[in-house]
Motif scaffolding. Structure first.
Motif, mmCIF file in Angstrom:
data_model
loop_
_atom_site.group_PDB
_atom_site.id
_atom_site.type_symbol
_atom_site.label_atom_id
_atom_site.label_comp_id
_atom_site.label_asym_id
_atom_site.label_seq_id
_atom_site.Cartn_x
_atom_site.Cartn_y
_atom_site.Cartn_z
ATOM 1 N N THR A 19 0.812 -1.100 -0.054
ATOM 2 C CA THR A 19 0.033 -0.106 -0.135
ATOM 3 C C THR A 19 0.868 1.457 0.015
ATOM 4 O O THR A 19 0.631 2.318 -0.693
ATOM 5 C CB THR A 19 -0.952 -0.128 1.273
ATOM 6 O OG1 THR A 19 -1.837 -1.197 1.335
ATOM 7 C CG2 THR A 19 -1.830 1.425 1.146
ATOM 8 N N THR A 69 -2.022 4.312 5.643
ATOM 9 C CA THR A 69 -1.687 3.191 5.012
ATOM 10 C C THR A 69 -1.839 1.966 5.988
ATOM 11 O O THR A 69 -2.294 0.787 5.562
ATOM 12 C CB THR A 69 -0.216 3.146 4.327
ATOM 13 O OG1 THR A 69 0.714 3.505 5.412
ATOM 14 C CG2 THR A 69 -0.090 4.170 3.442
ATOM 15 N N ALA A 73 -4.334 -1.230 5.019
ATOM 16 C CA ALA A 73 -3.761 -2.653 4.900
ATOM 17 C C ALA A 73 -4.536 -3.448 6.095
ATOM 18 O O ALA A 73 -4.819 -4.689 5.562
ATOM 19 C CB ALA A 73 -2.369 -2.669 5.095
#
Length: 358
Positions: A19, A69, A73
């Motif tokens: 990501t 992120t 994730a």
């Protein structure tokens, strides 16, 4: 660690780094399209652009987006596990939901420690090169525009300048005052003060010194001379993204220097300092929220849960930006501003933990 912990932890960290790679690459491409004209104007080569700028820009954005992120994730991995009914199987085998959180928390702890090291020492060194590149090739040449500058340079010493030319390092209408308590004891004035880079000292034009002894005033004229002061050209240099180029020890020393001098722009640097401490906790709490939100199979599918994750992640960004702006204009304490997003999302996490069925 159990096999289950390794399985989830590996998926979590793999999804996180993927990501980060995708998002930062997209940002770098957008950044390149915006700055390409500047690169062409200065006839910069691809190797110089990549090594001096984008190599140092990548970790900056990777860290800046780390809470988002991590959240994306976690949602992606957990939603996939839920869609394949793996979480149902895990919970049916006797593993509690709290125990299920352990590998996620281990991953967030590792990333939190890495964030502290990156923001405290590693990224500031990369930012020195990146920011200098931006100043030289992207931003307009800096000119110090301050007027009537008054700063404390010693326990009882105050320097004054009507204006300062940062290109030639010359200050005009200079005054050095000695104040004890509320009484002015001495005032030295000079038409100009010039920095001598070879001697690393200031060159004063002829001075007029006024010394006050009770009701008496003593006047003394002095010829041009060199002197050293706790004042340097860097104090009038560009502060563009300066806080981002300092390691944590450097930032602490700079803040203390600002406080000692009575500066009114310490909020920017205090905000930067406290945000560096708040980010690891933000990673931790967003990890928990991500698992709670996505641990149940949804009719919207994995895509719907990931989309909801993006929405919450950008809500977090908005909180961070607003809090930072309020702190920098003095409307909010920098410490409180740095922790408000994490406090708000901690409350959201507690509510979701109680309300969302698992």
């Amino acid at each position: 660690m159990r096999i289950l912990d390794k399985y989830i932890l590996q998926k979590f960290l793999t999804a996180f780094f993927f990501t980060v790679l995708v998002l930062v690459m997209v940002i770098c491409v957008i950044d390149f399209t915006e700055k390409n004209d500047n690169f062409i104007q200065h006839n910069l080569g691809a190797w110089q652009i990549i090594t001096e700028y984008y190599v140092n820009l990548f970790p900056y954005y990777a860290n800046l987006l780390s809470p988002i992120t991590v959240f994306i994730a976690v949602v992606f991995v957990t939603a996939q596990l839920a869609a394949r009914t793996e979480i149902v199987a895990i919970l049916s085998s006797g593993v509690s939901f709290k125990r299920l959180l352990v590998p996620y928390l281990m991953g967030s702890f590792v990333l939190g420690v890495a964030t502290v090291a990156l923001t405290g020492w590693i990224i500031p060194y990369a930012n020195k090169t990146r920011v200098e590149f931006e100043r030289k090739y992207v931003k307009n040449p800096y000119r110090f525009k301050g007027r009537d500058v008054h700063m404390k340079i010693g326990p009882s010493s105050y320097a004054f300048m009507e204006s300062y030319d940062n290109v030639n390092n010359i200050g005009y209408k200079f005054a050095l005052e000695t104040i004890e308590g509320t009484l002015l004891k001495r005032r030295m004035t000079a038409e100009a003060i010039t920095w001598d880079s070879t001697k690393r000292a200031w060159r004063l034009s002829p001075q007029l010194v006024r010394t006050f002894r009770g009701q008496k005033e003593v006047l003394l004229s002095l010829p041009a001379r060199d002197t050293t002061l706790n004042l340097f050209p860097k104090d009038f240099a560009s502060t563009y993204r300066l806080s981002e180029t300092m390691t944590l020890p450097e930032l602490n020393r700079y803040i203390q220097q600002k406080i000692d001098r009575g500066s009114d722009d310490t909020q920017v640097y205090l905000s930067e300092k406290y945000e560096r401490y708040a980010y690891p906790y933000a990673i931790f709490i967003l990890t928990i929220i991500g698992v709670i939100m996505s641990a149940r199979k949804s009719r919207a599918g994995v895509g719907g849960q990931i989309a909801l994750g993006f929405v919450l992640a950008f809500v977090f960004i908005i909180f961070v930006i607003l809090s930072r702006n309020f702190a920098q204009v003095g409307s909010l304490s920098p410490l409180l501003a740095a922790w408000i997003p994490s406090i708000v999302f901690t409350g959201i996490g507690l509510v979701l933990y109680r309300v969302v069925p698992r």
